[in-house]
Scaffold this motif. Structure first.
Motif, PDB file in Angstrom:
ATOM      1  N   MET A   1       0.847  -1.198   0.000  1.00  0.00           N
ATOM      2  CA  MET A   1       0.000   0.000   0.000  1.00  0.00           C
ATOM      3  C   MET A   1       0.877   1.240   0.000  1.00  0.00           C
ATOM      4  O   MET A   1       1.834   1.330   0.760  1.00  0.00           O
ATOM      5  N   TRP A  84      -3.488   2.398  -4.480  1.00  0.00           N
ATOM      6  CA  TRP A  84      -2.962   1.177  -5.083  1.00  0.00           C
ATOM      7  C   TRP A  84      -3.026   1.358  -6.589  1.00  0.00           C
ATOM      8  O   TRP A  84      -4.095   1.621  -7.139  1.00  0.00           O
ATOM      9  N   ARG A 100      -5.858  -8.217  -4.723  1.00  0.00           N
ATOM     10  CA  ARG A 100      -4.664  -8.861  -4.156  1.00  0.00           C
ATOM     11  C   ARG A 100      -3.719  -7.844  -3.530  1.00  0.00           C
ATOM     12  O   ARG A 100      -3.016  -8.138  -2.565  1.00  0.00           O
ATOM     13  N   GLU A 101      -3.690  -6.636  -4.090  1.00  0.00           N
ATOM     14  CA  GLU A 101      -2.783  -5.605  -3.585  1.00  0.00           C
ATOM     15  C   GLU A 101      -3.392  -4.778  -2.460  1.00  0.00           C
ATOM     16  O   GLU A 101      -2.675  -4.240  -1.619  1.00  0.00           O
ATOM     17  N   CYS A 102      -4.712  -4.641  -2.460  1.00  0.00           N
ATOM     18  CA  CYS A 102      -5.376  -3.750  -1.496  1.00  0.00           C
ATOM     19  C   CYS A 102      -5.332  -4.381  -0.111  1.00  0.00           C
ATOM     20  O   CYS A 102      -6.007  -5.384   0.147  1.00  0.00           O
ATOM     21  N   ASP A 103      -4.567  -3.784   0.774  1.00  0.00           N
ATOM     22  CA  ASP A 103      -4.365  -4.352   2.107  1.00  0.00           C
ATOM     23  C   ASP A 103      -5.103  -3.576   3.196  1.00  0.00           C
ATOM     24  O   ASP A 103      -4.753  -3.674   4.370  1.00  0.00           O
ATOM     25  N   GLU A 104      -6.099  -2.798   2.805  1.00  0.00           N
ATOM     26  CA  GLU A 104      -6.965  -2.149   3.782  1.00  0.00           C
ATOM     27  C   GLU A 104      -8.341  -2.817   3.676  1.00  0.00           C
ATOM     28  O   GLU A 104      -9.016  -2.720   2.657  1.00  0.00           O
TER      29      GLU A 104
END
Length: 208
Positions: A1, A84, A100-104
């Motif tokens: 992120m 992102w 897959r990238e969004c960590d929120e």
């Protein structure tokens, strides 16, 4: 992120040339103009807007990018938000890759919920002229954006102008953003902090 930090300043159209010449003198470079086409997506009932996030495809000279952002917070023109961004094969969203990238968690849930019903809502078409500015050991990407927000509503095109300066921190201390904005403001009359993003302007234009 990633965390995007930038100062956005509304630029009077009559001052575009003055601001351009100031950056040319400040960096000893003419600036690099690029044309950007941006397509913003949401559901008909504005699921993403309701979750304070925004989703776009951007066409650049190098290809297409997809970007998912939270609205974050904005005060005195300083915007801080999670972002992102990644390249995509063409003019098509790749939602699974974003998820897959969004960590929120809350942002990812909103995107997952919205995905089946996404439609094109509005566009922003503008020319961005870029300079790289070094200040007190920090690196700032400075841009002048000139163009339009465009929304098709009931068969008619609504349009609002874009004229702004963006100062984005690439590395170093956030204080460099404020110092550069203050330096520019002393030379260019009429610059004012702008807390409204292009995406928010698009939603406002669509709502009338």
């Amino acid at each position: 992120m990633g965390m995007e930090r930038e100062i956005k300043l509304a630029l009077p159209p009559a001052q575009v040339e003055a601001a351009t010449q100031w950056f040319v003198a400040r960096t000893r470079a003419h600036g690099r103009p690029i044309k950007l086409v941006n397509i913003y997506f949401d559901t008909p009932d504005l699921t993403l807007a309701g979750s304070k996030s925004a989703l776009r495809l951007r066409q650049t000279p190098e290809g297409w990018l997809q970007t998912f952002k939270t609205v974050g917070k904005a005060e005195d023109g300083l915007h801080s938000r999670h972002e992102w961004e990644m390249p995509v094969a063409g003019e098509r969203l790749e939602i699974d890759a974003l998820l897959r990238e969004c960590d929120e968690a809350s942002a990812a849930d909103a995107l997952r919920q919205a995905a089946p019903g996404l439609i094109q809502l509005f566009r922003t078409n503008f020319t961005r002229t870029l300079w790289q500015v070094r200040l007190d050991g920090s690196e700032v990407e400075a841009a002048i954006d000139q163009g339009d927000v465009l929304a098709e509503v009931d068969g008619q095109t609504r349009r609002a102008p874009i004229s702004e300066v963006e100062l984005e921190l690439k590395s170093g201390d956030e204080a460099a953003l404020h110092a550069l904005a203050a330096e520019l403001g002393k030379q260019i009359a009429g610059l004012v902090p702008d807390n409204i993003s292009k995406a928010q302007r698009g939603y406002q234009l669509r709502a009338g």
